[in-house]
Scaffold this motif. Structure first.
Motif, PDB file in Angstrom:
ATOM      1  N   SER A  36      83.042 -65.505  88.623  1.00 48.34           N
ATOM      2  CA  SER A  36      81.735 -65.357  87.982  1.00 48.34           C
ATOM      3  C   SER A  36      81.687 -66.060  86.634  1.00 48.34           C
ATOM      4  O   SER A  36      80.620 -66.524  86.204  1.00 48.34           O
ATOM      5  N   LEU A  43      77.479 -65.476  91.479  1.00 48.59           N
ATOM      6  CA  LEU A  43      76.877 -64.155  91.672  1.00 48.59           C
ATOM      7  C   LEU A  43      75.407 -64.207  92.100  1.00 48.59           C
ATOM      8  O   LEU A  43      74.732 -63.192  92.088  1.00 48.59           O
ATOM      9  N   THR A  44      74.933 -65.371  92.467  1.00 50.71           N
ATOM     10  CA  THR A  44      73.550 -65.463  92.939  1.00 50.71           C
ATOM     11  C   THR A  44      73.425 -64.872  94.343  1.00 50.71           C
ATOM     12  O   THR A  44      74.391 -64.866  95.114  1.00 50.71           O
ATOM     13  N   LYS A  45      72.238 -64.382  94.661  1.00 52.75           N
ATOM     14  CA  LYS A  45      72.002 -63.762  95.967  1.00 52.75           C
ATOM     15  C   LYS A  45      72.281 -64.736  97.105  1.00 52.75           C
ATOM     16  O   LYS A  45      72.934 -64.388  98.096  1.00 52.75           O
ATOM     17  N   ASP A  46      71.789 -65.953  96.974  1.00 51.28           N
ATOM     18  CA  ASP A  46      71.966 -66.945  98.037  1.00 51.28           C
ATOM     19  C   ASP A  46      73.447 -67.240  98.288  1.00 51.28           C
ATOM     20  O   ASP A  46      73.864 -67.381  99.439  1.00 51.28           O
ATOM     21  N   ASN A  47      74.224 -67.333  97.212  1.00 50.99           N
ATOM     22  CA  ASN A  47      75.641 -67.639  97.382  1.00 50.99           C
ATOM     23  C   ASN A  47      76.385 -66.487  98.025  1.00 50.99           C
ATOM     24  O   ASN A  47      77.236 -66.687  98.900  1.00 50.99           O
ATOM     25  N   LEU A  48      76.076 -65.247  97.618  1.00 51.52           N
ATOM     26  CA  LEU A  48      76.767 -64.084  98.194  1.00 51.52           C
ATOM     27  C   LEU A  48      76.430 -63.928  99.676  1.00 51.52           C
ATOM     28  O   LEU A  48      77.299 -63.583 100.490  1.00 51.52           O
ATOM     29  N   ILE A  49      75.171 -64.195 100.033  1.00 41.38           N
ATOM     30  CA  ILE A  49      74.793 -64.157 101.456  1.00 41.38           C
ATOM     31  C   ILE A  49      75.530 -65.261 102.214  1.00 41.38           C
ATOM     32  O   ILE A  49      75.996 -65.063 103.346  1.00 41.38           O
ATOM     33  N   SER A  50      75.648 -66.425 101.577  1.00 40.64           N
ATOM     34  CA  SER A  50      76.376 -67.532 102.192  1.00 40.64           C
ATOM     35  C   SER A  50      77.836 -67.172 102.424  1.00 40.64           C
ATOM     36  O   SER A  50      78.423 -67.507 103.463  1.00 40.64           O
ATOM     37  N   TYR A 167      67.461 -64.618 111.201  1.00 42.19           N
ATOM     38  CA  TYR A 167      67.515 -63.581 110.158  1.00 42.19           C
ATOM     39  C   TYR A 167      66.774 -62.341 110.624  1.00 42.19           C
ATOM     40  O   TYR A 167      65.826 -62.428 111.414  1.00 42.19           O
ATOM     41  N   ILE A 171      68.517 -60.761 106.363  1.00 44.07           N
ATOM     42  CA  ILE A 171      69.968 -60.744 106.580  1.00 44.07           C
ATOM     43  C   ILE A 171      70.297 -61.647 107.765  1.00 44.07           C
ATOM     44  O   ILE A 171      69.707 -61.505 108.834  1.00 44.07           O
TER      45      ILE A 171
END
Length: 335
Positions: A36, A43-50, A167, A171
């Motif tokens: 981080s 820590l962005t949402k898109d990266n964590l989902i990726s 999705y 998700i």
């Protein structure tokens, strides 16, 4: 009274997961904090989902690898079965013009057949699983290349591609599959007689036999599950890639083994937990993602993964023994 009991049970389950995996969770937190600071995108949402989407395929394989390793074996054929079943399923739809309702079950069935074959050879001929699956790894990979002629097959069927790219409530489908499988395999290992049999066979085969455990049936069932999950992983992966490629899945078995060992599954059998494997897969996924964000070459990433596996195996080899430091101090004091 019942509400009070329920209130105490739920935290107990959560606490036990953290207590049993405290080491790997601490490593996970440290890696997360470091990454981080090193990348603003981590820590962005898109990266964590990726990250979750990327680790899903490894977790599919690592779940069944957990079962195989608790048995005291290892399955090197999972990556090749991913390639074979994914490539053939796409080929059935594109080249043979089969409907999806026929092609997908047939692709999964091929994985089941390979897993069943592995299990039968290991169980009835008492051969090391390492050797058996090394052979079938080459067979499965060869079938994928022979069928496809070494070429990738593109698929434009939206229904098929949605399996890996769709999705639900924001998700990705692969993450949903992952959550369902983690729950199912946790229940299977910890709440069923079959799970008890797996631990018994891996812990002490002779004692398990004397206790009436169906050893051969347990081994065959575990390897059959391994083939099924590998085929499913191949299906999802090819759907995400919009193509069947015979070269995919190389090294997937190593990632699955690394996730298991990092999560506390013993290479000698009889010890392991699904929760530990999941945390191990997340650690590997975070490291890969962090290196990608920092622009580190994929060649260096292979070196890092190799070091992780080596360290995990060294740690595993010290379990149940005196620590290296204690043994070294003992030798020095004897002198």
């Amino acid at each position: 009274m019942s509400s009070s009991t329920t209130t105490h049970r739920r935290p107990g389950l959560i606490v036990s997961v953290f207590k049993n995996n405290i080491g790997i969770i601490c490593v996970l937190l440290i890696i997360g904090v470091i990454l981080s600071f090193m990348s603003e995108f981590f820590l962005t949402k898109d990266n964590l989902i990726s990250v979750l989407r990327q680790i899903s395929n490894n977790i599919y394989l690592a779940l069944v690898m957990t079962f195989v390793m608790i048995l005291g074996g290892i399955d090197l054929s999972v990556g090749a079965i991913v390639a074979m079943c994914g490539t053939l399923t796409v080929g059935f739809i594109v080249t043979q013009k089969m409907p999806m309702s026929t092609a997908i079950p047939l692709g999964l069935f091929l994985g089941v057949c390979f897993g069943f074959f592995n299990g039968c050879i290991v169980a009835f001929f008492r051969l090391p699983a390492f050797i058996v699956t090394l052979a079938t790894m080459n067979i499965a990979r060869g079938i994928a290349f022979v069928y496809s002629g070494g070429r990738s097959t593109r698929i434009v069927d939206d229904s098929f591609n949605a399996i890996g790219t769709g999705y639900w409530l924001g998700i990705p489908y692969p993450v949903i599959y992952m959550a369902v499988l983690i729950f199912a395999f946790t229940v299977l290992l910890n709440r069923t007689r079959f799970g008890t049999y797996i631990y018994a066979v891996g812990g002490n085969r002779e004692a398990a036999h004397l206790s009436g455990v169906p050893i051969n049936r347990t081994i065959i069932t575990v390897f059959t599950l391994s083939g099924l999950l590998s085929a499913f992983a191949g299906l999802v992966l090819c759907s995400r890639m919009y193509s069947g490629q015979p070269s995919i899945g190389q090294g997937y078995e190593m990632d699955a083994i690394a996730a298991c060992v990092l999560g506390g599954v013993s290479m000698s059998g009889g010890v392991g937990r699904v929760s530990g494997t999941v945390f191990g897969a997340i650690v590997i996924g975070l490291i890969s993602n962090g290196l990608n964000l920092m622009g580190v070459s994929s060649f260096w990433q292979l070196i890092v993964k190799g070091i992780i596996i080596l360290i995990a195996v060294l740690i595993d080899s010290q379990k149940g023994q005196q620590s290296f430091v204690h043994r070294l101090v003992g030798r020095l004091t004897r002198r």
